[in-house]
Design a protein around this motif. Structure first.
Motif, mmCIF file in Angstrom:
data_model
loop_
_atom_site.group_PDB
_atom_site.id
_atom_site.type_symbol
_atom_site.label_atom_id
_atom_site.label_comp_id
_atom_site.label_asym_id
_atom_site.label_seq_id
_atom_site.Cartn_x
_atom_site.Cartn_y
_atom_site.Cartn_z
ATOM 1 N N ARG A 51 48.988 43.895 41.244
ATOM 2 C CA ARG A 51 49.002 45.356 41.298
ATOM 3 C C ARG A 51 50.373 45.887 40.854
ATOM 4 N N ARG A 55 51.155 48.559 37.291
ATOM 5 C CA ARG A 55 51.922 49.811 37.230
ATOM 6 C C ARG A 55 53.249 49.645 36.501
ATOM 7 N N GLU A 701 40.216 42.610 53.046
ATOM 8 C CA GLU A 701 40.503 41.256 52.522
ATOM 9 C C GLU A 701 39.957 40.249 53.533
ATOM 10 N N ASN A 720 32.815 32.784 39.227
ATOM 11 C CA ASN A 720 33.394 33.742 40.165
ATOM 12 C C ASN A 720 32.536 33.805 41.427
ATOM 13 N N GLY A 721 33.177 33.716 42.586
ATOM 14 C CA GLY A 721 32.445 33.804 43.844
ATOM 15 C C GLY A 721 31.964 32.472 44.386
ATOM 16 N N ALA A 737 36.331 31.179 44.767
ATOM 17 C CA ALA A 737 36.951 31.368 43.454
ATOM 18 C C ALA A 737 36.950 32.842 43.069
ATOM 19 N N MET A 738 38.129 33.322 42.687
ATOM 20 C CA MET A 738 38.239 34.651 42.098
ATOM 21 C C MET A 738 38.672 34.407 40.657
ATOM 22 N N ILE A 741 41.012 37.373 34.563
ATOM 23 C CA ILE A 741 41.890 37.356 33.378
ATOM 24 C C ILE A 741 43.345 37.603 33.771
ATOM 25 N N THR B 9 45.607 58.489 38.795
ATOM 26 C CA THR B 9 45.423 57.025 38.832
ATOM 27 C C THR B 9 46.564 56.280 38.139
ATOM 28 N N THR B 13 48.652 52.142 43.104
ATOM 29 C CA THR B 13 48.933 50.707 43.197
ATOM 30 C C THR B 13 47.828 49.987 43.967
ATOM 31 N N ALA B 14 46.754 50.710 44.273
ATOM 32 C CA ALA B 14 45.631 50.124 45.018
ATOM 33 C C ALA B 14 46.086 49.493 46.334
ATOM 34 N N GLY B 39 33.961 37.501 44.932
ATOM 35 C CA GLY B 39 35.216 37.146 44.244
ATOM 36 C C GLY B 39 35.973 38.325 43.668
ATOM 37 N N SER B 40 36.241 39.331 44.500
ATOM 38 C CA SER B 40 36.979 40.501 44.015
ATOM 39 C C SER B 40 37.783 41.103 45.152
ATOM 40 N N HIS B 41 38.859 41.802 44.778
ATOM 41 C CA HIS B 41 39.639 42.498 45.808
ATOM 42 C C HIS B 41 38.926 43.763 46.278
ATOM 43 N N GLU B 59 38.958 45.263 35.797
ATOM 44 C CA GLU B 59 39.920 44.653 34.861
ATOM 45 C C GLU B 59 39.272 44.325 33.530
ATOM 46 N N HIS B 60 40.052 44.449 32.458
ATOM 47 C CA HIS B 60 39.585 44.049 31.135
ATOM 48 C C HIS B 60 40.799 43.768 30.257
ATOM 49 N N LEU B 61 40.530 43.137 29.126
ATOM 50 C CA LEU B 61 41.608 42.864 28.171
ATOM 51 C C LEU B 61 41.549 43.890 27.049
ATOM 52 N N GLY B 64 44.413 41.797 24.002
ATOM 53 C CA GLY B 64 45.120 40.686 24.644
ATOM 54 C C GLY B 64 45.981 41.095 25.832
ATOM 55 N N VAL B 66 46.328 42.679 29.612
ATOM 56 C CA VAL B 66 45.492 42.912 30.792
ATOM 57 C C VAL B 66 45.601 44.368 31.216
ATOM 58 N N ARG B 67 44.459 45.002 31.429
ATOM 59 C CA ARG B 67 44.426 46.329 32.046
ATOM 60 C C ARG B 67 43.694 46.182 33.363
ATOM 61 N N TRP B 68 44.336 46.597 34.423
ATOM 62 C CA TRP B 68 43.699 46.532 35.737
ATOM 63 C C TRP B 68 43.696 47.956 36.277
ATOM 64 N N PHE B 70 42.582 51.064 38.803
ATOM 65 C CA PHE B 70 42.244 51.331 40.198
ATOM 66 C C PHE B 70 41.673 52.734 40.307
#
Lengths: 808, 244
Positions: A51, A55, A701, A720-721, A737-738, A741, B9, B13-14, B39-41, B59-61, B64, B66-68, B70
């Motif tokens: 995170r 930013r 979490e 995943n998962g 597993a998470m 990318i 946004t 910082t989520a 498997g995710s936050h 999230e995606h690329l 190349g 990384v964009r995350w 929130f």
């Protein structure tokens, strides 16, 4: 922090490395974003895209444990491209000092190495002295033996190719960071470094930070607004507890722990008080006897006198050279050498490396006292999975602890501000603050020794220990009092009154103080300054967000350390727009300067780094156990079998314990080819002992996970998962597993190396959440601090056939 | 003049302080969540009667990189709320709008909606917000902390936000702040936009395409020629007009 939280907003460039600031210090990003709004470049260098990365202006992934290679490359870039702030480097750092003939470096080893003891003879690294005993200086920095030239030579090996092949960072990304950060080498620019456990928790932890210190000194970024080396410390009063000596090797105020080599007061003073013959060096630690005598006076009260060495000889002393950090303590416990103990304020059965071993070690205790809000993996160790509680002999006492909202007291934040926090509600049932418990322990001990005697009972019975816990009174004692009537300047103080500052402390028994650094925090004139909440400031202070009347900050309310380095020799700020101090009309204005002497050019000034013996910022640091310059060594468990910088694979002086459970994977072990790094997370606090019991946080979490790249997942047939098992030579851990990318495969030594990351907050007392990640990590530590290498070890990962630790 | 949120946004910082504070203020119980097969936050996985606010992670690329993204998801407190338009068809004033604050509120009366009607109300929402409590039958969502707002306090989620992501105030102020921030962000983020600022009182400032945050980040993101919910919303309008 050399600086403080608000000051981050003054930075032109922010390097976040060895830290996941947005997740672990969320408030820090309030100030990071303010700097960014004003055009600062924010960079995050870290194995994982977090995170914080999201930013930042950009994220640069690197292999865990290769920070010195990365930073060494930056040092070379700064020197080669002359990006350093020449005037600052020549005048304020030890770059111009000439190093003695005995210093040398070859094949990854500095001179003075003894293979048998795995240690250095540091006397080989001293400076060359003139006939007056003052270090020889060459401010042209051309002398081939001066620090600057040795630095240049040392880091000449850190070229882009070698750094890239070691760290897994592309040359393009290396240059992107180097250029952006080195741009702050100008007098009117500042760059800050924000780091945390991502730098410290390595066998080269101290040298990671030394590397950053070298960079900041080269760029003239120490002492200025928006600069500094900023250790982001934990909410649980980590700064305050360190100041007041959480760690075994020091006593309050960063003075050395007495050891067997210093049997008398005089021996201690002689062994710990630096001497400088340079009239320009303030050599502040020359005052140590005053602080030490006042501390002993605070401990032993009226019993302590100059004649009896202030009862120094009553103090327990550690064996010289012995290590009492928890890695070694648990090893001794494992060997059956420790009978009982008090574990309060941490959950080592979850947060100490090689947890399978430490859990077994705890079984060897006859008794254990714990104090917690909730049952933890430590308090309930004897109930852990796979163990029949009947077979564990330990008698465990679990004392109910008051929650921090149920107590009042001071908290010292990372910026060294001592802030008062007030009790919100009374403790429930029989819960009590720790302080209260310790007063109870000591009263009973004193009564027992008084009644039954014992070996050296005076060391306990003579202690001036409060009978009941009163945080306000304790803060007053920490500040210190006069033990006789005294005069300071024109002001008369009576016996029992508060000392106004540490400059009033004496080594003749006329003053007492539990911590010289905090002298001035609680005075006759202003009371308990931790309670101050005034936003009053001057226009100059407002420009840099400095609030001198809000709380109080050690030392002497100085908000930015080494601030005399922010001005030129005439006392004029290098960056007038963000001036920290200025010499104006015969006095200093702005922040409290590092000593009130006039500017250096007056001839009556002092060099700005007053805490170092010679008064200079230490680009060359001859005091550390592992060398005066930083050097890249591989983590003890490493996926490669060679070090591209030297023949020395690992740190030649790292610490380790060697029981039958302390196994290590061999370098580039094919059974454990993946790098594991471990971390905290926003939603859980440290080992999770408190936060896993807060339902809303557990909701956010809930379970042990492992972050891994899609490439590695594909290689291992993991989706995943899925439930997976992570295995090191020491243990196994289940996780979900998470696949993300945000974890990238890295090209290291010409091949792909995968890194995975796991939090360490989950434990078996929260059913179905998973169990200690630290069952995987090794008991190897930094030679200076013995902090374990939590951040890099080698593992393998596979899909789990069934899960027993995790709810599905 | 109604109140509005500006959710910037670009500053999020989520940390999820907003998500937790919302639960604390409303005293909502925790859900049992899991990472297994997830498997995710992003937890819980979706809005539900115990989570009026949820930080979504996506999230995606991009070339190349990384964009995350929130997205602190919550009710948009629409200027003309389709949920109320449709809800009023079935039970008048089950869904109300506080004209003073602009808060759109689900009342106890929403328990009277049948399961199907509740589902239709949810479908009428362009942002997929309303959730039915299957035990009580009540519809739930963000309340704008209307009680706090009437007492001169900030909504809980705004109060705890450390970064300036969550902003709250008079609609005009928030629109002005949104435009000012948008202009500043456009330089680095050409795709930056305000999400449906004319229609809602919870205005998101996005730096990436809406679909890269969440399927329902903007009303337009999930339209065919005309989505079912828009169709339903259109249906509701004449009734509303008739009643007026």
């Amino acid at each position: 922090m050399t600086n403080h939280w608000i000051d981050i907003k003054n930075a032109d460039s922010i390097l976040i490395m060895g830290s996941n600031a947005a997740e672990h210090h969320p408030i820090s990003f309030k100030w990071v974003l303010q700097a960014k709004d004003k055009g600062a470049t924010v960079m995050h260098v870290d194995p994982k895209f977090s995170r914080t990365s999201a930013r930042s202006d950009f994220h640069v992934p690197l292999r865990s444990g290769t920070d010195i290679a990365f930073l060494g490359g930056m040092i070379k870039y700064i020197v080669d491209n002359e990006k350093y702030f020449k005037e600052y480097v020549a005048n304020y750092t030890n770059a111009a000092l000439v190093v003695g003939k005995d210093y040398g470096f070859k094949d990854g080893l500095f001179t003075g190495y003894d293979e048998k003891t795995r240690s250095y003879d540091k006397s080989k690294w001293g400076f060359e002295m003139d006939k007056n005993g003052v270090p020889v200086r060459d401010t042209s920095m051309k002398n081939p033996r001066c620090v600057f030239q040795l630095l240049k030579q040392h880091y000449s090996r850190y070229d882009l190719d070698t750094v890239s092949a070691t760290t897994g960072v592309s040359k393009e990304n290396l240059l992107k960071v180097y250029e952006a950060f080195a741009a702050t080498g100008k007098p009117d620019k500042a760059g800050t470094v924000m780091y945390a456990l991502g730098w410290t928790q390595h066998t080269v932890g101290v040298q990671n930070i030394r590397s950053a210190a070298i960079i900041q000194l080269l760029l003239g970024n120490i002492g200025v607004a928006g600069g500094g080396i900023n250790a982001l410390r934990g909410e649980p009063n980590v700064q305050g507890s360190t100041d007041h000596t959480l760690l075994y090797h020091i006593i309050p105020g960063y003075m050395a722990m007495p050891h067997s080599g210093w049997q008398t007061y005089d021996q201690y003073i002689k062994g710990n008080t630096p001497v400088s013959n340079d009239p320009m060096s303030a050599n502040w630690w020359q005052h140590k006897p005053k602080y030490f005598a006042s501390l002993l006076k605070a401990w032993y009260g009226d019993h302590a006198s100059k004649e009896n060495g202030f009862c120094y000889e009553l103090l327990p002393k550690i064996e010289k050279g012995e290590d009492y950090s928890y890695m070694f303590l648990f090893d001794r416990m494992y060997q059956g050498k420790i009978r009982g103990g008090i574990i309060i304020g941490l959950n080592p059965m979850n947060s100490v490396p090689n947890t399978n071993k430490v859990r077994k070690a705890l079984d060897n205790l006859e008794w254990l006292v714990t104090s917690e809000l909730h049952h933890s993996e430590t308090t309930d160790n004897w109930h852990r999975p796979g163990v029949d509680p009947k077979t564990v002999k330990t008698e465990v006492f679990l004392l109910p602890s008051a929650h921090r909202l149920e107590k009042e007291g001071s908290v010292t934040n990372s910026g060294r501000w001592m802030l008062w926090h007030y009790q919100a509600v009374k403790p429930a049932f029989e819960a009590r603050p720790f302080g209260d418990m310790f007063c109870g322990f000591m009263s009973r001990l004193q009564a027992l020794y008084a009644k039954e005697g014992g070996k050296l009972p005076e060391s306990v019975t003579w202690l001036d220990y409060p009978k009941t816990y009163d945080p306000d009174d304790l803060c007053a004692r920490i500040n210190g009092r006069f033990t006789q009537d005294a005069k300071v300047g024109n002001k008369q103080y009576k016996k029992g009154q508060q000392v106004p500052s540490f400059t009033a402390l004496k080594d003749d028994g006329s003053t007492m103080s539990l911590n010289w650094l905090y002298a001035g925090s609680y005075t006759e004139e202003d009371g308990n300054k931790a309670k101050r909440r005034s936003t009053k400031q001057t226009e100059m202070q407002a420009k840099i967000g400095l609030f001198p009347n809000w709380a109080w900050c050690w030392p002497v309310n100085r908000r930015i350390l080494y601030n005399r380095a922010s001005v030129d020799l005439n006392g004029k700020p290098y960056n007038p727009a963000k001036a920290v101090i200025e010499w104006k009309d015969g006095k200093w204005i702005g922040d409290i300067p590092d000593g009130g002497w006039p500017p250096v050019s007056s001839g009556k000034g002092r060099s700005p780094f007053i805490m170092s013996k010679h008064g200079f910022g230490q680009i060359y640091g001859p005091g550390r156990q592992d060398g005066p310059f930083s050097e890249h060594y591989e983590p003890v468990e490493t996926p490669v079998d060679s070090n591209k910088f030297s023949k020395q694979l690992n740190s030649p002086v790292y610490k380790f314990v060697s029981s039958n459970m302390d196994k290590l994977a061999k370098p580039a072990d094919p059974n454990y080819p993946i790098v594991l790094t471990t971390y905290s997370l926003t939603e859980h606090w440290c080992g999770g002992g408190e936060t896993r019991n807060i339902p809303n946080l557990l909701e956010a979490e809930p379970q042990q996970y492992v972050e891994m790249s899609p490439e590695l997942a594909q290689e291992k047939g993991i989706k995943n998962g899925d439930g997976v098992i992570i295995e090191s030579v020491r243990g196994k851990v289940e996780a979900i597993a998470m696949v993300t990318i945000r974890m990238r495969p890295l090209k290291v030594h010409g091949r792909i190396i995968h890194e995975i990351g796991m939090p360490f907050c989950f434990g078996w007392t929260t059913p179905g959440s998973g169990d200690a990640t630290n069952r995987l990590t090794p008991s190897v530590g930094d030679p200076n601090t013995t902090i374990p290498e939590y951040k890099a070890c080698c593992v393998n990962i596979r899909k789990a056939d069934k899960l027993t630790e995790l709810a599905t | 003049m109604p109140k509005s949120f500006l959710i910037d946004t670009s500053r999020c910082t989520a940390c999820r302080g907003c998500q937790i504070a919302c639960k604390e203020w409303h005293e909502l119980p925790a859900n049992k969540t899991t990472q297994y097969h997830w498997g995710s936050h992003q937890n819980p996985q979706d809005l539900n009667p115990n989570n009026y606010k949820l930080v979504r992670f996506s999230e995606h690329l991009e070339d190349g990189v990384v964009r995350w993204n929130f997205f602190p998801d919550q009710c948009r407190h629409c200027e003309v709320p389709p949920c109320k338009e449709l809800g009023d068809v079935y039970i008048e004033e089950a869904i109300v709008k506080d004209e003073k604050t602009g808060a759109v509120l689900f009342t106890e009366k929403t328990k009277g909606f049948s399961k199907e009607q509740a589902e239709e109300v949810r479908e009428a929402c362009p942002y997929n917000i309303p959730r039915r409590n299957e035990t009580t039958g009540m519809l739930s969502k963000c309340t704008m902390c209307n009680d706090r707002v009437h007492a001169g306090m900030l909504p809980a989620c705004v109060k705890v936000c450390p970064t300036g992501t969550m902003n709250f105030g008079e609609r005009e102020e928030m629109l002005a702040l949104g435009k000012q921030r948008l202009a500043a962000l456009k330089k680095k983020w050409p795709k930056a936009m305000l999400a449906d600022p004319e229609d809602v009182n919870v205005i998101y400032l996005l730096t990436d395409e809406p679909a890269n945050y969440h399927d329902f980040a903007v009303a337009e993101a999930n339209v065919g020629p005309m989505s079912k919910k828009q169709f339903l919303a259109t249906l509701a309008r004449p009734f509303k007009a008739m009643k007026a």
